[in-house]
Design an enzyme around this catalytic site. Structure first.
Site, PDB file in Angstrom:
ATOM      1  N   SER A  99       0.907  -1.236   0.110  1.00 19.41           N
ATOM      2  CA  SER A  99       0.169  -0.088  -0.068  1.00 19.41           C
ATOM      3  C   SER A  99       0.779   1.351  -0.005  1.00 19.41           C
ATOM      4  O   SER A  99       1.700   1.347  -0.946  1.00 19.41           O
ATOM      5  CB  SER A  99      -0.891   0.051   1.118  1.00 19.41           C
ATOM      6  OG  SER A  99      -2.124   0.705   1.073  1.00 19.41           O
TER       7      SER A  99
ATOM      8  N   ASP B 128      -8.017  -4.323  -7.229  1.00 19.29           N
ATOM      9  CA  ASP B 128      -7.193  -3.557  -5.980  1.00 19.29           C
ATOM     10  C   ASP B 128      -7.533  -2.131  -6.571  1.00 19.29           C
ATOM     11  O   ASP B 128      -7.174  -1.512  -7.451  1.00 19.29           O
ATOM     12  CB  ASP B 128      -5.978  -3.985  -5.747  1.00 19.29           C
ATOM     13  CG  ASP B 128      -5.386  -3.088  -4.641  1.00 19.29           C
ATOM     14  OD1 ASP B 128      -6.052  -2.263  -3.951  1.00 19.29           O
ATOM     15  OD2 ASP B 128      -4.188  -3.308  -4.288  1.00 19.29           O
TER      16      ASP B 128
ATOM     17  N   HIS C  16      -7.347  -5.637  -1.868  1.00 19.28           N
ATOM     18  CA  HIS C  16      -6.264  -4.952  -1.482  1.00 19.28           C
ATOM     19  C   HIS C  16      -5.632  -5.711  -0.219  1.00 19.28           C
ATOM     20  O   HIS C  16      -4.737  -5.603   0.440  1.00 19.28           O
ATOM     21  CB  HIS C  16      -6.467  -3.471  -0.842  1.00 19.28           C
ATOM     22  CG  HIS C  16      -5.226  -2.738  -0.790  1.00 19.28           C
ATOM     23  ND1 HIS C  16      -4.336  -2.265  -1.377  1.00 19.28           N
ATOM     24  CD2 HIS C  16      -4.976  -2.214   0.598  1.00 19.28           C
ATOM     25  CE1 HIS C  16      -3.280  -1.730  -0.948  1.00 19.28           C
ATOM     26  NE2 HIS C  16      -3.678  -1.565   0.415  1.00 19.28           N
TER      27      HIS C  16
END
Length: 589
Positions: free
Chosen positions: A120, A184, A313
């Protein structure tokens, strides 16, 4: 295709990278054999994604050229743009013990590879930390340094086209591998306008935080997903219009008044589907896949996509554990079927329209390579013309004891006419090349090719004096103004920037390069000084610079000190007290 064909990756390295990337420390270091891992924690706090003090529409800022001299476009002379919050995260990291830890690894000479990794926003930090490492060790110091590898998982986009281009020019793109699960949302967020996502962003970030746990179906996710994908579509459509050269008029008009995200994919993206990994290194193609792989074919799929974009994610650990069972495909122009069938494109859910857009990206890449091949084919012609100037024209001019600058300015003989024809022909070639560079119609690596940099520099040193001579022969300085301000062609500025960039990478300081000015413009300064009253400071500066220019072969001292040289005549007209104390006194006799 095997996984280890991707920048030397293997399952073990990816697994260790993922495990390290789950760190809760600002940075975490661990070693495995001859590989050292530096992992960076992810943050799901809004200020770490968009700097609160940044008022730009996408949270962007320019990179500092002093700190990141390679992260710029040489052709357009602009610095790369990156997300300011991510850049501040890096600067904060640099203020910790991180640089000392990296230096200790480098100095130990034990490690063969340094891996920077993150999930991330931690992936964004890893990307910029890798750039910092490359700038710090690969351009400013000599010796052996471990090659870096940046492995990210679900990282947001960090920089713009110039950022991507600079990595390609320096041959650094090969160090960046970004794993992305198909739906994602995070790699797509930076393509949306900050204003349109600001309200829902804090709630979405809390959903994306793996430490927060499942918070159920939140309707803000649906609105956020819709806005992000709408803006992604606008960016991708505008990009493909530019690629094909005759885009839809509506989108062209739209982009003229609607600000579009500057961020673009950089490095290699590895998209994970249910059955395979799809590797793509073409930035334009990646952008199209980011749009089309998240689209739906019916209402039911459409209703599921927003929450799939959050779940994906959270699915990188599952992806890592299943990689050994997945087929690895690399997309290129020869593996892009436009129909259905069992293919990587089908697994990505790409429609016929999507495949056409991806193909357009690869066709544009092929065209850039074709343009480079055409330029390469002209190099022999360029060299032959420069050789004639060096081996025939310049020696003939010396017989008149005035040097080739003054001979060309007088243009009394046939050799001068031929030199002028060559000057014009080479100007046409180099202006064409510069046009292609500025329009992005050449591969990113073109400007980094040392043979081209050296040839362009040879051209600048040899031919620019003729352009200056021609400028003053036609009295353009009286109509247009000084050559350096109003007359210098961009082709010489571009060649000079390429040369100075190589000096910087060779260890010459930016200050020293700036002080040295431009030796091929020596005659422009002489012409200006000849027409003015004696300026002691300016004349002394020219004399000081001249010694360095002669040393660096920027100026041909055999020609400028000839008995009939206009420079020599002007120098002898200077006040006697100046000539007596001048550093050129011995040379002038």
């Amino acid at each position: 295709m095997a996984l280890d064909a991707l920048a030397g990756l293997n399952n073990d390295l990816i697994t260790r990278s993922w495990m390290a990337s789950t760190t809760t420390k600002p940075f975490h270091k661990e070693e495995e054999g001859n590989t050292v891992f530096f992992a960076f924690k992810s943050s799901f706090v809004e200020k770490d994604w968009f700097d609160p003090e940044n008022t730009s529409p996408f949270g962007e800022t320019k990179m500092n050229r002093e700190q990141f001299p390679c992260m710029r476009s040489i052709g357009n002379d602009v610095d790369a743009t990156v997300n300011e919050a991510f850049l501040k995260n890096l600067q904060l990291l640099i203020s910790t013990s991180f640089p000392v830890s990296v230096k200790a690894v480098v100095d130990s000479m034990r490690s063969q590879r340094i891996v920077f990794t993150g999930h991330s926003s931690g992936g964004a930090t890893a990307i910029l930390a890798t750039v910092w490492y490359l700038e710090t060790y690969f351009t400013k110091q000599s010796g052996f340094f471990p090659e870096p590898l940046c492995v990210t998982f679900g990282a947001p986009l960090v920089g713009d086209y110039v950022f991507k281009h600079a990595l390609g020019r320096e041959n650094w793109s090969r160090f960046f591998v970004n794993f992305v699960t198909r739906f994602d949302i995070v790699p797509r967020i930076m393509l949306a306008r900050k204003a349109s996502t600001k309200q829902a962003l804090p709630r979405v970030l809390s959903q994306l935080d793996p430490r927060a746990g499942n918070q159920g179906n939140d309707q803000s996710i649906t609105g956020f997903f819709t806005v992000v994908m709408k803006d992604t579509a606008t960016v991708a459509h505008q990009a493909v219009c530019k690629l094909i050269g005759n885009g839809e008029p509506f989108l062209k008009t739209l982009s003229s008044f609607l600000e579009l995200s500057p961020y673009r994919p950089a490095g290699t993206f590895v998209f994970s589907t249910g059955t395979r990994l799809v590797s793509v290194s073409n930035s334009d193609a990646i952008l199209q896949i980011l749009l089309y792989s998240s689209q739906s074919s019916n209402e039911q799929e459409l209703s599921l996509r927003p929450h799939q974009s959050i779940r994906d994610h959270h699915s990188y650990e599952e992806m890592v554990h299943s990689m050994g069972m997945k087929v690895v495909n690399q997309l290129d122009l020869h593996h892009l079927p436009l129909d259905g069938g069992e293919s990587a494109l089908s697994d990505l859910g790409l429609s016929t329209r999507a495949r056409q857009c991806v193909r357009a990206a690869f066709e544009a890449e092929k065209k850039r390579v074709d343009n480079q091949n055409k330029i390469t084919a002209k190099q022999r012609k360029i060299v032959d013309k420069l050789v004639w100037i060096e081996d025939e024209y310049k020696p003939k001019c010396l017989t008149h004891k005035i040097g080739y600058y003054d001979s060309f300015k007088e243009s009394n003989e046939e050799k001068d006419f031929r030199a002028n024809v060559i000057r014009a022909e080479l100007a046409g070639i180099y202006d064409e090349v510069l046009g292609l560079v500025k329009e992005g119609q050449l591969p990113d690596g073109f400007e980094g090719r040392i043979e081209w940099i050296e040839l362009a520099n040879r051209y600048r040193r040899l031919i620019e004096p003729l352009d200056i001579s021609n400028y003053h022969r036609h009295l353009k300085n009286e109509d247009t103004g000084p050559y350096m301000i109003h007359g210098r062609p961009n082709r010489y500025k571009h060649a000079q920037r390429g040369y100075e960039h190589e000096l910087l990478k060779a260890g010459r300081s930016a200050e020293e390069i700036k002080r040295s000015d431009c030796g091929s413009c020596f005659w422009a300064e002489v012409e200006e000084l000849r027409r003015k009253e004696y300026d002691e400071a300016r004349v002394k500066k020219l004399e000081e610079l001249l010694e360095g220019w002669i040393r660096d072969k920027e100026v041909d001292d055999e020609h400028i000190f000839q008995e009939g040289s206009s420079f020599r005549k002007w120098w002898h007209s200077l006040p006697e007290v100046h000539r007596h104390g001048s550093s050129l006194r011995v040379r002038m006799g």
